[in-house]
Enzyme design. Sequence first.
Site, short mmCIF file in Angstrom:
data_model
loop_
_atom_site.label_atom_id
_atom_site.label_comp_id
_atom_site.label_asym_id
_atom_site.label_seq_id
_atom_site.Cartn_x
_atom_site.Cartn_y
_atom_site.Cartn_z
N CYS A 66 0.86 -1.19 0.00
CA CYS A 66 0.00 0.00 0.00
C CYS A 66 0.89 1.24 0.00
O CYS A 66 2.05 1.15 -0.41
CB CYS A 66 -0.99 -0.02 1.17
SG CYS A 66 -0.30 0.23 2.81
N ARG A 79 -3.44 -0.53 5.37
CA ARG A 79 -4.01 -1.63 4.59
C ARG A 79 -3.09 -2.83 4.44
O ARG A 79 -3.49 -3.97 4.74
CB ARG A 79 -4.40 -1.12 3.19
CG ARG A 79 -5.53 -0.12 3.24
CD ARG A 79 -5.74 0.55 1.92
NE ARG A 79 -4.70 1.56 1.69
CZ ARG A 79 -4.61 2.30 0.62
NH1 ARG A 79 -5.46 2.16 -0.37
NH2 ARG A 79 -3.65 3.21 0.50
N ASP A 104 -8.40 3.50 1.42
CA ASP A 104 -7.49 3.88 2.49
C ASP A 104 -8.31 4.45 3.65
O ASP A 104 -8.96 5.48 3.50
CB ASP A 104 -6.50 4.93 1.98
CG ASP A 104 -5.40 5.23 2.96
OD1 ASP A 104 -5.48 4.79 4.13
OD2 ASP A 104 -4.43 5.90 2.56
#
Length: 161
Positions: A20, A26, A132
């Site tokens: 990420c 994440r 996100d």
Amino acid sequence: MSVPALPAATGPGYRVVVVCLGNICRSPVADVVLNDRIAAAGLDVTVDSFGTGGWHTGEPMDQRSAATLTAAGYDPTRHRAQQFRGAHAAAYDLVLAMDSSHHRELAALGVPAERLLMFRAFDPAGEGDVPDPYYGGPQGFDDVLEMIERTADRLVEALQR
């Protein structure tokens, strides 16, 4: 939805990396969940996570991600953020991008197209980006965990084949 074919292993065991932006929300959640599922399945698979940026290198995951994982029964304590660099491009059999911007960056860093997939390519609820949760509230972290868990289950099924 059909599950994409996995690239062949390049050596003993199978190596997966999830990427990420900062490696604090994440991808570390996916790392923890995938490692849990893979251990339960008894597979010879290594999972790591990285960020495309290096702002958080060496730091633990975001406290909200860690709290969400802990509440769900996972152990988030081992994670320390790290940055994905071009030298990592050939080190993994499967590179999973959490969103399309990461996918583009990873391709530009030299990850072979046949080894680079979107994480949600394995999500039975549909493809796309893992959103996100960093700038949102607690529900975003819960939603991301739910998305990652169902995707991890399908990915582990693919790894078992």
